[in-house]
Motif scaffolding. Structure first.
Motif, mmCIF file in Angstrom:
data_model
loop_
_atom_site.group_PDB
_atom_site.id
_atom_site.type_symbol
_atom_site.label_atom_id
_atom_site.label_comp_id
_atom_site.label_asym_id
_atom_site.label_seq_id
_atom_site.Cartn_x
_atom_site.Cartn_y
_atom_site.Cartn_z
ATOM 1 N N ALA A 62 0.845 -1.191 0.000
ATOM 2 C CA ALA A 62 0.000 0.000 0.000
ATOM 3 C C ALA A 62 0.877 1.235 0.000
ATOM 4 O O ALA A 62 1.950 1.260 0.617
ATOM 5 N N VAL A 63 0.418 2.263 -0.696
ATOM 6 C CA VAL A 63 1.152 3.530 -0.746
ATOM 7 C C VAL A 63 0.982 4.258 0.581
ATOM 8 O O VAL A 63 -0.125 4.372 1.111
ATOM 9 N N HIS A 119 6.183 6.221 -0.210
ATOM 10 C CA HIS A 119 6.830 4.915 -0.246
ATOM 11 C C HIS A 119 5.766 3.821 -0.258
ATOM 12 O O HIS A 119 4.570 4.102 -0.221
ATOM 13 N N LEU A 120 6.217 2.587 -0.314
ATOM 14 C CA LEU A 120 5.332 1.431 -0.261
ATOM 15 C C LEU A 120 5.606 0.646 1.005
ATOM 16 O O LEU A 120 6.764 0.358 1.325
ATOM 17 N N ASN A 121 4.545 0.322 1.739
ATOM 18 C CA ASN A 121 4.627 -0.651 2.820
ATOM 19 C C ASN A 121 4.098 -1.973 2.281
ATOM 20 O O ASN A 121 3.038 -2.000 1.646
ATOM 21 N N GLN A 165 -6.333 2.645 -6.002
ATOM 22 C CA GLN A 165 -5.156 3.351 -6.509
ATOM 23 C C GLN A 165 -3.985 3.276 -5.543
ATOM 24 O O GLN A 165 -2.839 3.496 -5.939
ATOM 25 N N LEU A 166 -4.260 2.992 -4.274
ATOM 26 C CA LEU A 166 -3.196 2.977 -3.271
ATOM 27 C C LEU A 166 -2.724 1.564 -2.943
ATOM 28 O O LEU A 166 -1.834 1.400 -2.115
ATOM 29 N N ILE A 167 -3.313 0.557 -3.580
ATOM 30 C CA ILE A 167 -3.020 -0.827 -3.251
ATOM 31 C C ILE A 167 -2.362 -1.522 -4.438
ATOM 32 O O ILE A 167 -2.804 -1.373 -5.575
#
Length: 274
Positions: A148-149, A163-165, A258-260
């Motif tokens: 996720a962003v 970043h991405l987690n 959009q965030l995944i």
């Protein structure tokens, strides 16, 4: 056994742990307070569209329901609950007890100056990330990857660092660390000292890790240098009203999908319906 909305059978994850007690999940009272704080920040910012968004998320205007926008902490709490349940089922189905890790991927090129967050090309950056996975030979992935962003504001340098987690298997986390660290897009610079960070998770850490994937508000960090310790020490604070308003305006028009980023088709289909 339970049947989820996609028709797949799986055992429910953590059946003795109610969502309300999940570590990292905001309470209803906290989410209302965050929406009030966000509305006040938007009203004071003077940014285009801020007053309209403030009137949408302000709790006093809509006390009995939550607005369907990621700029609202109340809506974000509902989405986070759904995400925890969806991820919980996948983790139970796809991971062994001690075969999970949390990966933070910070491409230095994902830094954007304060006041310019609206110009950040998220869709093209995510396409670039997928292309980079192929370039370094990490595709196809040897195991599931759910990302996720997220982001933070560097108060010393005046930039938002997105970043991405991600949660994945230990083997895939090790592969991402070794392969991406050698890519030109992941070379450390003044904004990011460690572009890829991998932390092994035990079963008891899973729930807290999943709640960390999706966060409504990003933290603000200041770097402190001293002559005795040249390595900067980062201190975490809440976002200032101006940066908070900018973040909420950036989140407002975006669907959750959009965030995944996920390698699992079932999770992608489920998120697409939120």
């Amino acid at each position: 056994m339970d049947i989820d909305i996609d028709g797949y059978y799986h055992q429910p994850a953590w059946p003795d742990l109610p969502v309300a007690s999940l570590e990292g999940l905001q309470t209803q009272e906290q989410s209302i307070a965050l929406d009030l704080e966000g509305a006040m920040a938007l009203y004071r910012s003077g940014l285009p569209g801020a007053a309209r968004l403030a009137s949408i998320i302000e709790p006093s205007r809509a006390p009995s329901h939550f607005p369907r926008t990621l700029a609202s902490a109340r809506y974000g709490r509902v989405i986070q609950e759904q995400f925890v349940h969806a991820m919980g089922g996948l983790c139970h189905y796809q991971f062994n007890d001690d075969d999970m890790c949390f990966v933070t991927i910070k491409p230095p090129g994902w830094a954007v100056r304060a006041g310019e967050l609206a110009t950040f090309p998220l869709a093209s950056k995510l396409r670039g990330f997928r292309a980079q996975l192929s370039q370094v030979g990490a595709m196809p992935l040897d195991g599931p990857l759910m990302a996720a962003v997220a982001g933070e504001f560097d108060g010393t340098l005046g930039v938002f660092q997105l970043h991405l987690n991600a949660i994945t298997t230990a083997a895939t986390g090790k592969l991402l660390d070794s392969r991406l660290s050698g890519h030109d897009a992941y070379r450390a610079n003044i904004y990011v000292k460690k572009p890829v960070d991998v932390v092994r998770l035990h079963r008891d850490d899973r729930t807290a890790a999943i709640t960390r994937l999706l966060k409504h508000q990003w933290p603000m960090r200041y770097r402190r240098w001293s002559p005795r310790n040249p390595a900067p020490v980062q201190r975490e604070h809440r976002l200032r009203p101006r940066q908070l308003a900018e973040l909420l305006l950036w989140l407002n028009p975006r669907p959750v999908g959009q965030l995944i980023y996920s390698s699992d088709a079932r999770l992608r289909r489920r998120v697409a319906r939120w």
